[in-house]
Design an enzyme around this catalytic site. Structure first.
Site, PDB file in Angstrom:
ATOM      1  CG  HIS A 437      -2.336   0.424   0.882  1.00 58.01           C
ATOM      2  ND1 HIS A 437      -2.611   1.543   0.134  1.00 58.01           N
ATOM      3  CD2 HIS A 437      -3.554  -0.129   1.183  1.00 58.01           C
ATOM      4  CE1 HIS A 437      -3.924   1.680   0.000  1.00 58.01           C
ATOM      5  NE2 HIS A 437      -4.515   0.673   0.613  1.00 58.01           N
ATOM      6  CG  ASP A 441      -3.516   5.506  -2.565  1.00 59.06           C
ATOM      7  OD1 ASP A 441      -2.885   5.094  -1.573  1.00 59.06           O
ATOM      8  OD2 ASP A 441      -3.525   6.688  -2.945  1.00 59.06           O
TER       9      ASP A 441
END
Length: 466
Positions: A437, A441
């Site tokens: 992450h 995104d």
């Protein structure tokens, strides 16, 4: 006259610092040729046959099978020049000449005297020089010249008469560490034993004792029973080392360092399977080898990474930077008898499905036989994990550190599916993407996975971008 040379475990490359002896390929007393493999070792990344740079008679081996040795530790000693004197017609050397001929010699890494002493002169980093191995033959100690026979029996020269030591400090140091000065070959003038010789003997004794302790030490830990009573003495303990240990370290590091997330989607793979069948049914001069489903999925991945380069990246934690990589080196998970390995298809972004498939087949065969090199198991930028071969539908794979993402593929199987507004039986597969992450995104990860699914459902989507 024989000269005894020590061969140490060489640097096997890729940052490896130790290896476990799996199988000795020679015995004490065997005659070996220059660059002949003498031992099979297992590193954290591959099984390796280590060639010896000397030709002669093996006089000693260091470490039993199962022993783990650091790079630079002695592997074996070879008496060079002994075979010529083994015919029985040559005169035997005198005791004094035998003693002087068994002086210590430089290791292969020193680079001095290698060619004159029967060494190959080649640098032993990786897998040796690749010279063909000569057929082994064994010479009994009574057929060797006297100097080599002494080494086989005593494993070190024994001084007759006064021991050549001058310094009281050297004598005291040897006495404190139970070093027999009669068995040391001095490196000083006229064989004089120096402190450096004793220090070297002390280090060798300590290394040997440590290696023996690792192999023979009993399990000291006690596993308590659930009720806190008797110990479970029959519990099996499996060392985490070699490939299994490397996998454990990498997965632990991935979970510790990478904030991963997973998204997944079901896709109708009916059209993809039909396209594959048509490819493999083609005949004529243009028809090539069979194309696997894994090769098609790999080609889809490279196309998806070209659209979403954020996922072909790594994170430099020290510099706090995301490093986007220019090329795709595609890893694929392969289960072997030695454990899970991830061979890497180099420059997959420059290959078509046929080329990727051929390379996957080649690397898979090397993995099956345990012949993958460390270089073939490192440097990946993205991993494809086809766990569907185990008969499972889905998974949340752990990222192959230090990569940024992994695509997981479940089994392709017939399922009820709404196709063109009607319920039908279609070939359905679950695709899952685990991603770092930090590099992107959910929008980017979702876009990547949706593009892969679209290519699976409608292969023409991929053809339009080629």
């Amino acid at each position: 006259m024989a000269q005894v040379l020590e061969f140490k475990l060489p640097d096997l490359g890729e940052g490896l610092t130790e290896a476990e002896i799996v199988r000795w390929l020679v015995e004490v007393g065997d005659v070996v040729a220059i660059d002949q493999p003498v031992v099979e070792v297992e590193t954290a990344k591959a099984m390796v046959e280590v060639p010896c740079p000397y030709g002669g008679v093996v006089t000693a081996r260091f470490g039993e099978e199962g022993t783990e040795l650091p790079v630079g530790a002695p592997l074996l000693t070879v008496a060079v020049g002994a075979a010529e004197g083994s015919s029985g017609s040559a005169p035997s050397p005198s005791p004094s000449s035998a003693s002087s001929s068994l002086s210590s010699s430089p290791s292969p890494s020193s680079g001095s005297g290698t060619e004159s002493s029967g060494g190959s002169g080649n640098v032993l980093v990786g897998y040796g020089t690749g010279a063909p191995a000569a057929r082994r033959r064994r010479i009994r100690p009574d057929r060797l010249d006297r100097a080599v026979a002494e080494v086989l029996v005593a494993e070190a020269p024994v001084h007759e008469g006064p021991v050549p030591v001058v310094s009281p400090l050297v004598r005291r140091l040897a006495r404190q560490h139970d070093i027999d000065l009669r068995r040391l070959a001095g490196s000083g003038p006229d064989g004089l034993i120096l402190r450096a010789d004793v220090d070297r003997a002390i280090r060798t004794a300590e290394e040997t004792a440590a290696a023996t302790a690792r192999v023979q030490a009993p399990v000291a830990a006690v596993v308590a029973a659930p009720n806190g009573g008797a110990a479970a003495s029959d519990a099996e303990r499996i060392p985490l080392r070699g490939v299994r240990g490397a996998v454990a370290d990498k997965l632990s590091r991935s979970r510790t360092e990478i904030p991963d997330a997973t998204c997944w989607v079901d896709a109708d793979a009916t059209e993809l399977m039909a396209v594959r069948a048509a490819m493999n049914a083609a005949t004529g001069p243009s028809a090539g080898p069979k194309v696997s489903v894994l090769a098609l999925l790999a080609r889809i991945c490279t196309a998806a990474l070209a659209r979403f380069p954020e996922l072909n990246a790594t994170v430099d934690t020290a510099a706090q930077e995301i490093v986007r990589l220019p090329g795709v080196h595609l890893g694929f998970a392969a289960q072997t008898e030695r454990g899970l390995v991830v061979p890497v298809v180099r420059d997959a972004h420059t290959r078509n499905a046929e080329s990727i498939g051929a390379e996957i087949a080649r690397l898979t065969e090397l993995a099956r036989t345990g012949k993958l090199s460390p270089a073939q198991l490192t440097g990946g930028t993205f991993t494809l994990n086809n766990y569907g071969v185990f008969g499972v539908d889905g998974s949340t794979p752990i990222i192959n550190h230090p990569e940024a993402a992994m695509l997981g593929v479940g089994r392709i199987m017939p399922k009820p599916w709404v196709h063109q507004g009607e319920l039908a039986v279609r070939q359905v597969v679950q695709l899952s993407l685990t991603f770092d992450h930090r590099v992107c995104d959910g929008g980017t990860a979702g876009g990547f996975l949706r593009y892969v699914a679209d290519c699976v459902e409608q292969p023409a989507v991929l053809l339009r971008t080629l």
